[in-house]
Design a protein around this motif. Structure first.
Motif, PDB file in Angstrom:
ATOM      1  N   VAL A  65      18.136  38.637  26.516  1.00 44.34           N
ATOM      2  CA  VAL A  65      16.767  38.151  26.368  1.00 44.34           C
ATOM      3  C   VAL A  65      15.844  39.361  26.311  1.00 44.34           C
ATOM      4  CG1 VAL A  65      14.893  36.913  27.521  1.00 44.34           C
ATOM      5  CG2 VAL A  65      17.198  35.942  27.465  1.00 44.34           C
ATOM      6  N   THR A  66      15.013  39.385  25.258  1.00 43.48           N
ATOM      7  CA  THR A  66      14.112  40.521  25.067  1.00 43.48           C
ATOM      8  C   THR A  66      12.666  40.118  25.341  1.00 43.48           C
ATOM      9  OG1 THR A  66      13.948  39.937  22.733  1.00 43.48           O
ATOM     10  CG2 THR A  66      15.547  41.645  23.311  1.00 43.48           C
ATOM     11  N   ILE A  67      11.843  41.133  25.527  1.00 40.63           N
ATOM     12  CA  ILE A  67      10.395  40.920  25.605  1.00 40.63           C
ATOM     13  C   ILE A  67       9.887  40.985  24.169  1.00 40.63           C
ATOM     14  CG2 ILE A  67       8.245  41.784  26.583  1.00 40.63           C
ATOM     15  CD1 ILE A  67      10.240  43.521  28.430  1.00 40.63           C
ATOM     16  N   GLY A  68       9.583  39.840  23.568  1.00 44.29           N
ATOM     17  CA  GLY A  68       9.243  39.833  22.144  1.00 44.29           C
ATOM     18  C   GLY A  68      10.522  39.863  21.332  1.00 44.29           C
ATOM     19  N   LEU A 108      20.151  35.241  34.139  1.00 45.60           N
ATOM     20  CA  LEU A 108      20.279  35.701  32.754  1.00 45.60           C
ATOM     21  C   LEU A 108      21.598  36.417  32.517  1.00 45.60           C
ATOM     22  CD1 LEU A 108      16.890  37.243  31.535  1.00 45.60           C
ATOM     23  CD2 LEU A 108      17.931  35.063  30.911  1.00 45.60           C
ATOM     24  N   ALA A 109      22.074  37.133  33.531  1.00 50.08           N
ATOM     25  CA  ALA A 109      23.319  37.880  33.375  1.00 50.08           C
ATOM     26  C   ALA A 109      24.464  36.924  33.073  1.00 50.08           C
ATOM     27  CB  ALA A 109      23.615  38.701  34.633  1.00 50.08           C
ATOM     28  N   GLU A 110      24.525  35.806  33.813  1.00 48.11           N
ATOM     29  CA  GLU A 110      25.595  34.829  33.575  1.00 48.11           C
ATOM     30  C   GLU A 110      25.455  34.211  32.187  1.00 48.11           C
ATOM     31  OE1 GLU A 110      26.233  31.993  36.707  1.00 48.11           O
ATOM     32  OE2 GLU A 110      26.371  33.554  38.253  1.00 48.11           O
ATOM     33  N   THR A 111      24.225  33.796  31.864  1.00 49.10           N
ATOM     34  CA  THR A 111      23.998  33.160  30.557  1.00 49.10           C
ATOM     35  C   THR A 111      24.331  34.122  29.420  1.00 49.10           C
ATOM     36  OG1 THR A 111      22.226  31.898  31.584  1.00 49.10           O
ATOM     37  CG2 THR A 111      22.271  31.940  29.180  1.00 49.10           C
ATOM     38  N   SER A 112      23.868  35.373  29.545  1.00 48.64           N
ATOM     39  CA  SER A 112      24.084  36.352  28.473  1.00 48.64           C
ATOM     40  C   SER A 112      25.562  36.672  28.330  1.00 48.64           C
ATOM     41  CB  SER A 112      23.304  37.643  28.755  1.00 48.64           C
ATOM     42  OG  SER A 112      21.936  37.365  28.918  1.00 48.64           O
ATOM     43  N   ALA A 113      26.260  36.790  29.457  1.00 51.22           N
ATOM     44  CA  ALA A 113      27.693  37.110  29.407  1.00 51.22           C
ATOM     45  C   ALA A 113      28.455  35.993  28.701  1.00 51.22           C
ATOM     46  CB  ALA A 113      28.237  37.330  30.817  1.00 51.22           C
ATOM     47  N   VAL A 114      28.115  34.741  29.025  1.00 49.66           N
ATOM     48  CA  VAL A 114      28.777  33.606  28.376  1.00 49.66           C
ATOM     49  C   VAL A 114      28.522  33.650  26.869  1.00 49.66           C
ATOM     50  CG1 VAL A 114      28.724  31.099  28.105  1.00 49.66           C
ATOM     51  CG2 VAL A 114      28.785  32.113  30.401  1.00 49.66           C
ATOM     52  N   ARG A 115      27.251  33.854  26.491  1.00 44.53           N
ATOM     53  CA  ARG A 115      26.912  33.866  25.062  1.00 44.53           C
ATOM     54  C   ARG A 115      27.612  35.015  24.331  1.00 44.53           C
ATOM     55  NH1 ARG A 115      20.403  32.699  25.579  1.00 44.53           N
ATOM     56  NH2 ARG A 115      20.597  30.486  26.095  1.00 44.53           N
ATOM     57  N   HIS A 134      12.084  41.829  18.966  1.00 42.92           N
ATOM     58  CA  HIS A 134      12.943  43.011  18.990  1.00 42.92           C
ATOM     59  C   HIS A 134      12.526  43.972  20.099  1.00 42.92           C
ATOM     60  CE1 HIS A 134      14.747  42.818  14.659  1.00 42.92           C
ATOM     61  NE2 HIS A 134      15.105  41.810  15.428  1.00 42.92           N
ATOM     62  N   GLY A 135      12.047  43.424  21.196  1.00 44.52           N
ATOM     63  CA  GLY A 135      11.529  44.284  22.254  1.00 44.52           C
ATOM     64  C   GLY A 135      12.609  44.755  23.206  1.00 44.52           C
ATOM     65  N   THR A 136      12.143  45.286  24.325  1.00 41.25           N
ATOM     66  CA  THR A 136      13.040  45.774  25.359  1.00 41.25           C
ATOM     67  C   THR A 136      13.794  44.597  25.978  1.00 41.25           C
ATOM     68  OG1 THR A 136      11.335  47.400  25.820  1.00 41.25           O
ATOM     69  CG2 THR A 136      13.048  47.148  27.478  1.00 41.25           C
ATOM     70  N   TYR A 137      15.053  44.833  26.322  1.00 36.71           N
ATOM     71  CA  TYR A 137      15.821  43.776  26.969  1.00 36.71           C
ATOM     72  C   TYR A 137      15.408  43.603  28.441  1.00 36.71           C
ATOM     73  CZ  TYR A 137      19.088  42.545  23.319  1.00 36.71           C
ATOM     74  OH  TYR A 137      19.641  42.041  22.168  1.00 36.71           O
ATOM     75  N   VAL A 138      15.378  42.338  28.870  1.00 35.34           N
ATOM     76  CA  VAL A 138      15.212  42.023  30.292  1.00 35.34           C
ATOM     77  C   VAL A 138      16.605  42.057  30.940  1.00 35.34           C
ATOM     78  CG1 VAL A 138      14.376  40.322  31.960  1.00 35.34           C
ATOM     79  CG2 VAL A 138      13.221  40.594  29.750  1.00 35.34           C
ATOM     80  N   VAL A 139      17.568  41.465  30.227  1.00 37.16           N
ATOM     81  CA  VAL A 139      18.998  41.562  30.568  1.00 37.16           C
ATOM     82  C   VAL A 139      19.765  41.461  29.250  1.00 37.16           C
ATOM     83  CG1 VAL A 139      20.986  40.355  31.572  1.00 37.16           C
ATOM     84  CG2 VAL A 139      18.907  40.620  32.913  1.00 37.16           C
ATOM     85  N   ASP A 140      20.846  42.209  29.115  1.00 34.46           N
ATOM     86  CA  ASP A 140      21.712  42.014  27.959  1.00 34.46           C
ATOM     87  C   ASP A 140      23.174  42.074  28.399  1.00 34.46           C
ATOM     88  OD1 ASP A 140      22.114  44.729  28.338  1.00 34.46           O
ATOM     89  OD2 ASP A 140      20.948  45.335  26.594  1.00 34.46           O
TER      90      ASP A 140
END
Lengths: 162, 282
Positions: free
Chosen positions: B185-188, B264-271, B190-196
């Motif tokens: 999830v980014t800020i905007g 977000l870490a769990e959601t991002s890892a699953v995705r 193509h912005g900085t990631y909050v978590v990836d």
């Protein structure tokens, strides 16, 4: 030849809008200040000075860059184009005419950067669609938020309708 | 902005660059400058000497080693990665992720070497290179050494590259029976990631790394162990991610609380894993 010694300044030679330029510049001078203050080409604007807004966009060796995030010494040996170089022969480019026709500016502060980014896009992709234009202009912020007409102006150039 | 006074040198060879970096205390390598020039404005970094790598053509190439590794020079720009036929063939995820870094102008100047050497916890490439099992070639006056990705990222703004040393290239195994994914999830847009999260899956299991939750990328080792059996069904992947968030100690800031980042870490890892699984089928 030995390893070059670090120095506070450097004699740089480069091409700006087709003209050869030679200058002794301090290593700490940003390219945008060299362009504006040393060369007097004030069409290139300083907006945020943090690399976010894109008002300072110029072309270095044919690609768009933000001139507030380069040192002038890094441009030694390169070919630079600024907004002044677009209508160098006194005739506006198709993009500039399209900006005019679509009223693609409000306060105009971001316009030089928008023009340079869109010019680089059109050189690579002469017929961009709206999405491609929006991606290409992502690094250029219009604080008046007048993006709609800007995007339309660039798309129109590719469609040949401007 | 007026920067602090600084000396500037433009070496013609990697040897000259290394000897300049070793000879001057407070010397920093200058690659694309898309981070360094800005932190110099903020006086967050105040190098005494800048060693500009612009003339080192050998650091600008993308190719393959004799044993088939994709080799990316430290001065390769994001734009080069995006347009590289070698990357497209060997590991297209690198181009896909590079295309989402910042904006066109920054991608035209910003380099792969700069991205990893800055080791900003929110940078895109560190977690990706960890799951791709990349290795980093570092040149010093004593010669060359190769460091695996799991050991390269040492801390915030700190890597295995020591004083007087220079990162010259990054080597990545080509895709074989693998699929790669990247999500966050980014800020905007193509912005900085909050978590990836980055993931690679193969017949042997998965490698998963989470970015923005600690000083360096965090391997999701428990989740990896649970997926080692090779069951990559959606239910299995979701089940495997449970507890990942609780195992992390992420920062809280204006963009998200620690708890939000855990989620977000769990959601991002699953995705990321599911994306990798989908691509492995192709």
């Amino acid at each position: 030849m030995g390893t070059p010694a670090p120095a506070r300044s450097r004699a740089i030679s480069l091409e700006v809008n087709g003209e050869a330029v030679e200058y002794e510049v301090p290593a700490r001078r940003l390219l945008v200040h060299f362009i504006r203050d040393d060369l007097g080409l004030t069409g290139t604007h300083v907006g945020c000075d943090t690399g976010n807004c894109g008002a300072c966009t110029v072309h270095v060796d044919g690609v768009s860059v933000k001139s507030c995030m380069l040192l002038a010494v890094q441009a030694d040996g390169t070919r630079i184009a600024t907004v002044e170089g677009l209508a160098a022969d006194g005739e506006l480019t198709a993009l500039q005419r399209s900006f005019n026709e679509h009223h693609a500016l409000q306060c105009g502060y971001c316009t030089p950067g928008m023009l340079m980014s869109a010019t680089a896009l059109l050189e690579q992709n002469p017929h961009p669609n709206e999405d491609e234009v929006r991606v290409a202009l992502q690094g250029n912020i219009c604080r008046c938020t007048g993006y709609v007409n800007i995007v339309e102006a660039v798309v129109a150039v590719g469609e040949g309708t401007s | 902005m007026l920067l602090r006074e600084v000396d500037y040198a433009r070496p013609a060879t990697v040897e000259e660059a290394v000897s300049l970096l070793a000879a001057h205390e407070g010397a920093r390598a200058l690659a694309g400058g898309q981070t360094l020039v800005n932190v110099m404005k903020a006086r967050a970094a105040a190098p005494d000497v800048l060693v500009d790598l612009v003339d080192l053509a050998e650091l600008r190439t993308i190719g393959f080693s004799s044993d088939g590794l994709l080799e990316i020079g430290a001065m390769v720009t994001y734009t080069q990665l995006v347009g590289s036929s070698e990357v497209e063939v060997a590991r297209p995820i690198l181009a896909e992720v590079a295309a989402t870094i910042a904006d066109v102008q920054v991608r035209n100047r910003g380099t792969v070497g700069g991205n990893v050497c800055v080791s900003d916890p929110t940078n895109h490439l560190p977690p990706l290179l960890v799951v791709l099992d990349a290795s980093f070639t570092i040149r010093g006056s004593g010669g060359e050494r190769v460091v695996p990705a799991d050991e390269f990222f040492v801390g915030v703004y700190m890597t295995a590259v020591g004083e007087g040393e220079l990162l010259t290239k990054i080597s990545v195994p080509p895709a074989s029976d693998t699929g790669d994914g990247f999500s966050g999830v980014t800020i905007g847009k193509h912005g900085t990631y909050v978590v990836d999260a980055a993931a690679t899956v193969s017949g042997e299991g998965a490698r998963i790394a989470i970015g923005c939750v600690a000083a360096t990328p965090v391997r999701a080792t428990e989740m990896e162990e649970r997926l080692a059996g090779g069951d990559f069904s959606e239910d299995a992947v979701r089940e495997a991610a449970k507890g990942l968030g609780a195992s992390l100690d992420p920062p809280s800031d204006v963009h998200g609380s620690a708890d939000y980042r855990r989620s977000l870490a769990e959601t991002s890892a699953v995705r990321a894993v599911l994306q990798a699984v989908e691509r492995r089928k192709r």
